[in-house]
Each structure stands twice: as structure tokens, then as C-alpha cells.
Write a protein that holds these residues in place. Structure first.
Motif, PDB file in Angstrom:
ATOM      1  N   VAL A  48      34.609  49.302  52.411  1.00 33.83           N
ATOM      2  CA  VAL A  48      34.871  49.880  53.736  1.00 33.83           C
ATOM      3  C   VAL A  48      35.376  51.311  53.594  1.00 33.83           C
ATOM      4  CG1 VAL A  48      36.348  49.722  55.776  1.00 33.83           C
ATOM      5  CG2 VAL A  48      35.302  47.662  54.821  1.00 33.83           C
ATOM      6  N   GLN A  71      36.564  44.171  45.978  1.00 36.71           N
ATOM      7  CA  GLN A  71      37.078  43.789  47.295  1.00 36.71           C
ATOM      8  C   GLN A  71      36.311  44.521  48.408  1.00 36.71           C
ATOM      9  OE1 GLN A  71      39.769  41.607  47.792  1.00 36.71           O
ATOM     10  NE2 GLN A  71      39.639  41.218  45.592  1.00 36.71           N
ATOM     11  N   GLU A  72      36.293  43.855  49.557  1.00 32.26           N
ATOM     12  CA  GLU A  72      35.552  44.407  50.695  1.00 32.26           C
ATOM     13  C   GLU A  72      36.138  45.741  51.169  1.00 32.26           C
ATOM     14  OE1 GLU A  72      32.818  43.075  52.488  1.00 32.26           O
ATOM     15  OE2 GLU A  72      32.623  41.918  50.645  1.00 32.26           O
ATOM     16  N   TYR A  73      37.485  45.815  51.151  1.00 32.94           N
ATOM     17  CA  TYR A  73      38.091  46.998  51.764  1.00 32.94           C
ATOM     18  C   TYR A  73      37.796  48.264  50.976  1.00 32.94           C
ATOM     19  CZ  TYR A  73      41.896  46.490  48.399  1.00 32.94           C
ATOM     20  OH  TYR A  73      42.605  46.384  47.266  1.00 32.94           O
ATOM     21  N   HIS A 129      43.771  53.503  47.631  1.00 33.36           N
ATOM     22  CA  HIS A 129      43.495  52.075  47.804  1.00 33.36           C
ATOM     23  C   HIS A 129      43.583  51.305  46.502  1.00 33.36           C
ATOM     24  CE1 HIS A 129      42.099  52.437  52.013  1.00 33.36           C
ATOM     25  NE2 HIS A 129      41.873  53.673  51.629  1.00 33.36           N
TER      26      HIS A 129
END
Lengths: 254, 305
Positions: free
Chosen positions: B207, B202-204, B222
Motif C-alpha cells: 500500500v 505485508q500488505e501495508y 514503515h
């Protein structure tokens, strides 16, 4: 795969490998620890544990292969029909689906115990109860997997090109399902081994003198104070076969 | 749902021509008239459909019939045996969760530090994942009853730390709960590996690393947060098997419980008791589904809206 072939060959030629007759009792040799004459020791009747483990593997694996094969073939076919048709064949499939979902709420071991006691015939009872108790779960699985397959991007163009339903099933859905069914088959062999040996451990199944891994484990559990080595051999054998099957299932379903 | 499984098990269990009473009284050697009197007293001579309606009528009032062997109400037998099974099931789910989730996440922190470029941890990088996979395969493969025998042998016999059998008290719960918990942990770990694999793409997550968070805090804040709803869903399917009766573990450790109740009843053809346990496990499945939904709503705020 190579390991699997070696193991199956060893179990297949068990009569040639086993140093003793698995049923031959020798009361003077009872509870011998592992030695050169008896590499895995002897049990309470002086029977050779290595020979009994080899012969026991034949019984256990034969039953597991037959039961898992039948369960996956039947359950896979039924589940695929239900999944592919999207339960569109009306009320009959919907009833089958509801019934099956209700049956998956009963733990397999409960079904297996009840059925194998009701039938009261050793080999048949074990095979039939192993098939029937796992069938609802396999049907549900096959239904979910095939339903996902019908939504895959290569199905829509096939429909647009005017392929008939049976053609889509045979040429577009089955090839996608095949590796997954193969993986499920191997995992079912594993769970069937655990299930049938569990029935034998509980004392519903073969009579105690027949070499079978569950029977050997029960014998070992009863005599673990005097002879911990009796349970070691079949326990390790089940563990190793299961690890190999899991690895193979992992490789094949990719 | 419950009605369907009640109906199927009711008729399936009555396919067999003999029952506990016939078997019990035949052994003593009484005449067939006496058997018939006893059977009709329990309503077993009525047509099957009438018996079924009687049973359903009793069921909605919480009456599960009586045991054919000792005449005790089935509901009472279940209530009496439910506590040992319940404590075993819940504690093994807890152990499975506590062992399984870290096992499934084992190695990902190292992998990501490796990507970020932490040389210290890179030494272990090639071994962490294969080792984790092997441990998971091992605990999925070990038969529970064999593990139970080994634990009894080591902890009860050789070290003499814990009692080998019976139910009641924490020290008698520990060994069987560990055996079952390890079994649950295998499934939980497999599930976590799959879920973690999805989350890491996932992108987050990228990030979070981009912000300069350490692998440890990305993992705990996360990733872990994200996989918990999936883990709970998996625990739900495990609970089905545990609450229905932990037959084998109970018999290895000579505990009382629903599994033993079922086994004894099945062996003696006491079908009202078998039926009762089936009804109970169906109810428990529905309850577990409700609990799962509630827990997922708590864990994942997106479901709430």
C-alpha cells in the motif's frame, strides 16, 4: 560442501602437507618473516607457522566435531522429548525445564572456563566443557523447534488416522526436524571452534607448545610487535572455516 | 530462576575436593592444622548443606561471602569491577545496533526500486544482496580476539592513535567496544534480514508503495519501525552474554572487569567469587528482560493495549 571436504582433507593429511615438524624448534630461525623456506614465517622459537597451523587445525577441528556432535545429539534428544511431550510427563520434565532455563542465564564462556579448570585435563576438559556449556542452550532450542513442529498441519491428520505417539514422532516429526538439527549441528561446530580456541587463548587448555589455533593466536598476540604474521595464519583459517560452515548451514537448513 | 542457578552453581563448584586456601597454603608449606584453622574460620569445615543455608541467608541480605584469597567481600569486588564491564557492554550493544540494522536492511531499497522500475539503481541490484550476505558472514566468522589483535596492531602500534590496553576514558573504550560491537552487529544483521523479509511481504508495504512513496521513505518509516521490537528482543539475548563478562575482549585489551575477575578467580579456585559472578549475571539477565519488555512496549503500541 566441496570446500568443506577440501579443507577437512587438508587438515587430515596435515603430516604429508606440512613442510616441517610443528614442534621442532630452531632458535637461529626465530621470527623469520614469510619466505620460500617458511611460507608463513616462523615464531619466537623458530617453529614453522604453516606446519603449526595445519597441525593446529587438526586438533581444533577434532575437538570441535566431537564436542558439537555430542552436544547436539544429547541436547537435541532431550529437547525434542521435552518439546514433543509438551511437558506433559508431569513434574519431572517441568523441573528439568526450569533448571535448564535457569542454566541458560549463565553465559557459556563462564561455564566453560569453570568446568575446564575444575577437570584439569587438557583434551577431556576442553571437550566436556564445550559440551556442557552449550547444552542448556541447545536443549532450549530443540524444545522450541520441536514444539513448533507438533503444531504443524500434518500432525493433526496423522493423529486422526490413529497413529501411535512413537509413530508420529518417528515418521512425522523427526523428518521435519532433521534439516534444522543438521543446520544447528554445523552452527554448533562453529561456536565450539570459537569457544575452545577462546579457552586456549585465555591459557586454560593445552600447554602452549601444542599446536592449536587458540594457542597460535595467543602466541601471535604476545609477539605482534615483532611478528604480526604469526597470528595472521590461524586467524584467517578460523575465519575461512567459519564462513564456509555458515554458508553450508544456510544451505542445509532450508 | 536465580535461586535455581545459585543452587546448581553452589553444589557444582564444591564438587572439587581442593580450594583456594588449601592450594595457597600448601604452596607456602604450612602444616595441615593451620589450613584446617583457616578453613574453619571461613566456615568451610561445616557440612555442605549448612554452608548452603548460610550462603542463601547471606544472599538475601546482599552478602555474597568473602574471597578465599584476600578476604575481601565478593559484593565489593563485583561493584569495583562492574563499571568497566557495563560501559563496554552498553557501548558495544549501541555500536552493534547502529551497524547491524542498516546492514540487515542494506539492499532492500534497491530491490524495491528495481521492482518499481528505477533503472539507475538496477545496475547494482544483482550484487547488493550477495555482498550484504558476505559481509554479514564475514563479521560473524571473524574471531573477536583476532580482530582485537589486528585493531591493536593497526591503531595502537602502527598509527598510534589509541592506547592498546587498560580501562577508563573514551579512548580506551573505543577499540574493545568496536570489537564486541562488530560481533553483536553480525547477529543483529542476521536477525534484521529475517525480520525485513517478513515485513516486506505485508500488505501495508505494498500500500505504501502504491501511494507513491519512495523506497527510502518506505524503508525508514514503515519497515524500520516494524523490525525494531524484534531487534530489541535479539539484543536482549546478546546482553546476556555481554553482561556476564566479556572475558576474552577484556583479556586481549588487558582491561579490568567482571570477565577478568571471573577468570582469575576460577584459575585460583576462589569459588565464592566465581559464584558471585554467576549470581550477578543471572540478576542481570532478569534486569535485561525487564528493560526489553519496557522498550518493546514503547516501540510497539500494539503491546500496550
Amino acid at each position: 560442501m566441496r570446500m568443506l571436504i577440501i579443507l577437512f582433507t587438508a587438515l587430515l593429511i596435515a603430516p604429508a602437507l606440512a613442510p616441517y615438524d610443528p614442534l621442532m624448534t630452531q632458535p637461529s630461525d626465530a621470527f623469520q618473516p614469510p619466505s620460500i623456506a617458511h611460507p608463513l614465517g616462523t615464531d619466537q622459537f623458530g617453529r614453522d607457522v604453516l606446519s603449526r597451523t595445519l597441525y593446529g587445525g587438526r586438533t581444533t577441528m577434532t575437538i570441535a566435531l566431537i564436542a558439537a556432535g555430542a552436544a547436539v545429539a544429547l541436547g537435541g534428544a532431550a529437547g525434542t522429548v521435552m518439546g514433543v511431550s509438551g511437558l506433559g510427563f508431569g513434574i519431572v520434565l517441568r523441573i528439568v525445564n526450569t533448571t535448564n532455563n535457569a542454566l541458560t542465564t549463565i553465559p557459556p564462556i563462564t561455564t566453560a572456563i569453570t568446568i575446564s579448570i575444575m577437570i584439569r585435563d587438557n583434551t577431556q576438559a576442553l571437550i566436556i566443557s564445550a559440551i556442557l556449556s552449550q547444552l542448556p542452550h541447545i536443549i532450549k532450542w530443540a524444545q522450541q523447534v520441536s514444539e513448533i513442529t507438533t503444531r504443524m498441519p500434518h500432525i493433526e491428520p496423522a493423529k486422526a488416522l490413529g497413529a501411535r505417539k512413537i509413530q508420529i514422532l518417528a515418521q512425522h516429526i523427526m523428518p521435519t526436524l532433521y534439516p534444522q538439527i543438521r543446520g544447528k549441528m554445523i552452527l554448533t561446530v562453529q561456536s565450539t571452534i570459537l569457544l575452545t580456541t577462546a579457552l586456549n587463548i585465555l591459557g586454560i587448555g593445552f600447554s602452549p607448545e601444542i599446536p592449536e589455533w587458540g594457542n597460535l593466536l595467543r602466541e601471535g598476540k604476545e609477539a605482534y610487535r615483532q611478528a604480526p604474521w604469526i597470528a595472521a595464519a590461524p586467524g584467517l583459517a578460523i575465519t575461512i572455516i567459519n564462513i564456509i560452515l555458515l554458508r553450508y548451514a544456510d544451505q542445509t537448513s532450508r | 530462576m536465580i535461586w535455581v542457578s545459585v543452587t546448581i552453581s553452589f553444589f557444582a563448584l564444591r564438587v572439587v575436593p581442593y580450594d583456594a586456601i588449601t592450594a595457597q597454603l600448601m604452596e607456602v608449606g604450612v602444616s595441615s592444622e593451620v589450613i584446617e584453622v583457616r578453613r574453619s574460620a571461613l566456615g568451610l569445615d561445616l557440612p555442605l548443606v549448612l554452608q548452603y543455608l548460610h550462603y542463601l541467608g547471606g544472599l538475601v541480605q546482599g552478602d555474597l561471602g568473602v574471597s578465599l584469597l584476600n578476604g575481601l567481600p565478593v559484593a565489593e569486588l563485583i561493584v569495583f569491577n562492574v563499571y568497566p564491564t557495563l560501559e563496554l557492554a552498553l557501548s558495544s550493544l549501541l555500536i552493534g545496533c547502529v551497524l547491524g540494522v542498516p546492514l540487515g536492511m542494506w539492499g532492500i531499497a534497491k530491490r524495491w526500486d528495481g521492482v518499481v522500475g528505477d533503472r539507475r539503481l538496477n545496475v547494482w541490484l544483482p550484487y547488493a544482496l550477495p555482498l550484504r550476505n558476505f559481509v554479514i558472514a564475514l563479521i560473524l566468522s571473524v574471531p573477536g580476539y583476532w580482530l582485537g589483535t589486528i585493531l591493536i596492531w593497526v591503531f595502537a602500534l602502527e598509527l598510534d592513535w589509541l592506547p592498546a590496553s587498560g580501562a577508563g576514558g573514551l579512548e580506551r573504550l573505543l577499540l574493545p567496544a568496536i570489537v564486541l560491537g562488530i560481533g553483536v552487529a553480525g547477529g543483529v544483521a542476521t536477525m534484521s534480514v529475517v525480520l525485513v523479509g517478513d515485513v516486506l511481504r505485508q500488505e501495508y508495504v505494498r500500500v505504501a508503495y502504491g501511494k507513491g512513496l519512495s523506497a527510502r521513505s518506505v524503508t525508514s518509516k514503515h519497515v524500520l519501525r516494524m523490525i525494531l521490537p524484534g531487534v530489541v528482543a535479539h539484543l536482549n539475548t546478546q546482553a546476556v552474554f555481554l553482561l556476564g563478562g566479556t572475558v576474552i575482549t577484556e583479556s586481549v585489551f588487558s582491561r579490568s572487569g567482571l570477565g577478568r575477575l571471573l577468570l582469575d578467580a576460577a584459575v585460583r579456585q576462589d569459588f565464592p567469587v566465581v559464584q558471585g559472578v554467576v549470581v550477578w549475571s543471572s540478576c542481570m539477565v532478569l534486569l535485561a528482560n525487564v528493560v526489553t519488555t519496557v522498550m518493546q512496549t514503547i516501540l510497539d503500541p500494539r503491546i500496550r493495549s
